[in-house]
Structure formats: structure tokens, C-alpha cells
Motif scaffolding. Structure first.
Motif, PDB file in Angstrom:
ATOM      1  N   LEU A 100     -29.564 -35.433 -16.997  1.00  0.00           N
ATOM      2  CA  LEU A 100     -30.261 -36.666 -17.363  1.00  0.00           C
ATOM      3  C   LEU A 100     -29.292 -37.832 -17.518  1.00  0.00           C
ATOM      4  CD1 LEU A 100     -32.913 -35.332 -19.893  1.00  0.00           C
ATOM      5  CD2 LEU A 100     -33.242 -36.060 -17.521  1.00  0.00           C
ATOM      6  N   VAL A 103     -28.450 -39.015 -14.068  1.00  0.00           N
ATOM      7  CA  VAL A 103     -29.572 -39.776 -13.515  1.00  0.00           C
ATOM      8  C   VAL A 103     -29.635 -41.156 -14.163  1.00  0.00           C
ATOM      9  CG1 VAL A 103     -32.083 -39.938 -13.467  1.00  0.00           C
ATOM     10  CG2 VAL A 103     -30.966 -37.800 -12.831  1.00  0.00           C
ATOM     11  N   ARG A 104     -29.468 -41.147 -15.464  1.00  0.00           N
ATOM     12  CA  ARG A 104     -29.507 -42.420 -16.201  1.00  0.00           C
ATOM     13  C   ARG A 104     -28.457 -43.379 -15.653  1.00  0.00           C
ATOM     14  NH1 ARG A 104     -29.579 -46.340 -20.449  1.00  0.00           N
ATOM     15  NH2 ARG A 104     -28.493 -47.513 -18.868  1.00  0.00           N
ATOM     16  N   LYS A 106     -27.109 -43.382 -12.646  1.00  0.00           N
ATOM     17  CA  LYS A 106     -27.464 -43.823 -11.297  1.00  0.00           C
ATOM     18  C   LYS A 106     -28.581 -44.868 -11.322  1.00  0.00           C
ATOM     19  CE  LYS A 106     -25.908 -39.985  -8.407  1.00  0.00           C
ATOM     20  NZ  LYS A 106     -26.270 -39.017  -7.343  1.00  0.00           N
TER      21      LYS A 106
ATOM     22  N   LEU B  93     -35.468 -42.313 -20.337  1.00  0.00           N
ATOM     23  CA  LEU B  93     -34.303 -41.425 -20.253  1.00  0.00           C
ATOM     24  C   LEU B  93     -33.485 -41.491 -21.533  1.00  0.00           C
ATOM     25  CD1 LEU B  93     -33.198 -42.011 -16.561  1.00  0.00           C
ATOM     26  CD2 LEU B  93     -33.865 -39.826 -17.568  1.00  0.00           C
ATOM     27  N   ILE B  97     -32.929 -38.287 -23.779  1.00  0.00           N
ATOM     28  CA  ILE B  97     -31.564 -37.803 -23.989  1.00  0.00           C
ATOM     29  C   ILE B  97     -31.249 -37.771 -25.484  1.00  0.00           C
ATOM     30  CG2 ILE B  97     -29.126 -38.376 -23.675  1.00  0.00           C
ATOM     31  CD1 ILE B  97     -29.901 -39.441 -20.865  1.00  0.00           C
TER      32      ILE B  97
END
Lengths: 139, 139
Positions: A100, A103-104, A106, B93, B97
Motif C-alpha cells: 500500500l 501504491v501510495r 506511485k 490509502l 495504512i
DNA sequence: CTACGGCTTGACGCCGACGTCAAGGCAAGA
DNA sequence: TCTTGCCTTGACGTCGGCGTCAAGCCGTAG
């Protein structure tokens, strides 16, 4: 204690308890009317289940903890099988958090790039024939 | 280009493309046999969908990006609606997280506590009558 | 007597993104 | 001609953890 009372005391629903029983996780005795009856110790088991579920444990993953308590151990995690589940869950959490976070990062990059492009176009529109930046097609 | 080829070139399946079409996300023309036909630009749209899905975007969340491309913009995120989705996803996110990190910490604590309890009991077993630590029941 | 609340079992609904199977059409190669 | 391969639509299956509805039993308060 009947199913409704136990459910209320654990902050859940009768439907959930029947589901747990159907999974063999929390069996109940029956009274003369066929109604499910529970005892105080069942509340302990149920709270163990709920606590772990709040942590994101699958129902199946709570089984070692419940069986550990039912076996008479002081805590649901007093048994090796429970510790195995803890460790596996930690690994899963670490992996997931890592994914995650990647991804965050990116998505954050994409957003920054898109906003920069938008601002670049806006500036270009405001200043026609102005400083066209790093565009190899321009000139 | 027919559905199988497009799917293969995008690394997905014909079934997925039919699903996207059923959602109105990626409509197709038909040839004289009723077979779906696609063009090169559809590959672009499809790749946009796949990329976002790999990031964990819901299919619905990819719609603004796809429509943006279809509208002729250079990138799927060249439109404000796409940026809104980016920002919302970033918030989601971050929240997720954060929650997972909190859970990870708690599970870690529980594991440490359970292991300590286990080791405490082991030491007690090895040294009968030894230093019974912080157990108010002992004595 | 009747309503009401709580209990029972059984069974379908939900959500997302497809997988998989069924039954059939159409074209090209052996 | 037969097979193979790709295509079509339609419809059910998957997964988890229940929610919700249906139909009916039981005891009690009014």
C-alpha cells in the motif's frame, strides 16, 4: 443465557452467533424448547472472536484462540497455534502495508505529474508563445 | 482487432472485456458476424483501466480516466475528475495504512506479551519454587 | 383471546470482478 | 467433411460474514 442476551453483551447479533455455530466455532447447548443456551465462559470466547475480527483476522484464524480458551488456558494466545497465527498475521500486515505504501507513492507521483502538466498548460495558455518548457515537439 | 487479441495484448481476458462493456466502460463496435471489434485506441483505454486496477482502484473509479482519454486528452489524468479520484484514493490509502499500522502494533504487542507469558511459565517449570514473577495468584 | 417479543430452521441477498460452463454460429485447414 | 478455434449470449459459481425475510413455535402481559 440465551442467544439474544449473549449477542447483546458481546455487541454483536444473534445471526452472527448462529453463523459461528454453523462453522463449529461456538457450539451451544439447547434447553427443553430447542433454544440455544450459553454460559458466562461463552461470552469470553465470543469476545475473543470479536477482538480478533476487529483486528482483521479471518474467522478461521480465530479458531486456535477459541480452542485454546476452551481447553482451559488463561488466554486465547496461551497456545503455540495462536502464536503461529499472530506471526503469520504480522507478516501479512507488513507485506500489505508495504504494498500500500508503494501504491501510495506511485499515485502521489501521478497526481503531482498530472497537476504539473495541468499547470504547465495553464501557464502556456496565459502566455501564448511563452516559455514552452521541456517539450521536444515544441519549437 | 477482435476481443481475444485485444485481451491478450492487454494481458487480460475476453471475459473481462465483456464485463467492462456491460458496465459501459469499454463499448465495442460489431462486425458483420456480430463479433466485437476494437481499434488501437481501445488498447490505450484498456491499459489505463488495468493500470489503475493494479493500483487497487475500483472499476468505477477508472471511469473518469477512460472518459478523459476518449475525449481526446493526452493522458487519462488530464481531466479534473481524474485528479479528484487520485486525491480521494490518496486519502483512502493514508487512512488504511494508518489503521493497518495501528493493528500491526497491537498484534505485535499481543505476540510479545504472549511470548513473555509463555517464557515465564517455562522458566517457572524449569525452576520449581523459583522466582514467581508478577502473578498475584501465586504464593 | 390476542398481541408481542424472542426463539427456531431454511433459504436467498449482498458486494466486486470476473471464472466457468452450456449451447450454438461461423470460417479455415487437413 | 470433420475438426479446431474463436466468437456469441445467458446464467450460475466464487468468496466472507453475515443481513434479511418467511413461516412457525412458545410463553407471557394485557
Amino acid at each position: 443465557m440465551r442467544i439474544g442476551e449473549l449477542a447483546a453483551r458481546a455487541g454483536t447479533t444473534a445471526r452472527a452467533l448462529r453463523y459461528y455455530e454453523s462453522r463449529g466455532l461456538l457450539p451451544a447447548r439447547r434447553d427443553e424448547h430447542g433454544h440455544r443456551t450459553y454460559e458466562e465462559r461463552d461470552l469470553r470466547l465470543l469476545r475473543q472472536i470479536r477482538t480478533l475480527q476487529d483486528f482483521g483476522f479471518d474467522l478461521e484464524e480465530t479458531r486456535p484462540f477459541v480452542e485454546c480458551l476452551r481447553a482451559g488456558h488463561p488466554e486465547g494466545d496461551s497456545c503455540p497455534a495462536s502464536l503461529v497465527v499472530y506471526r503469520r498475521k504480522l507478516d501479512e500486515l507488513d507485506a500489505l502495508i508495504g504494498e500500500l505504501a508503494a501504491v501510495r507513492a506511485k499515485v502521489g507521483e501521478q497526481l503531482a505529474r498530472a497537476e504539473a502538466a495541468r499547470d504547465g498548460l495553464a501557464a502556456e495558455a496565459l502566455v501564448p508563445g511563452g516559455p514552452e518548457p521541456v517539450c521536444e515537439l515544441g519549437g
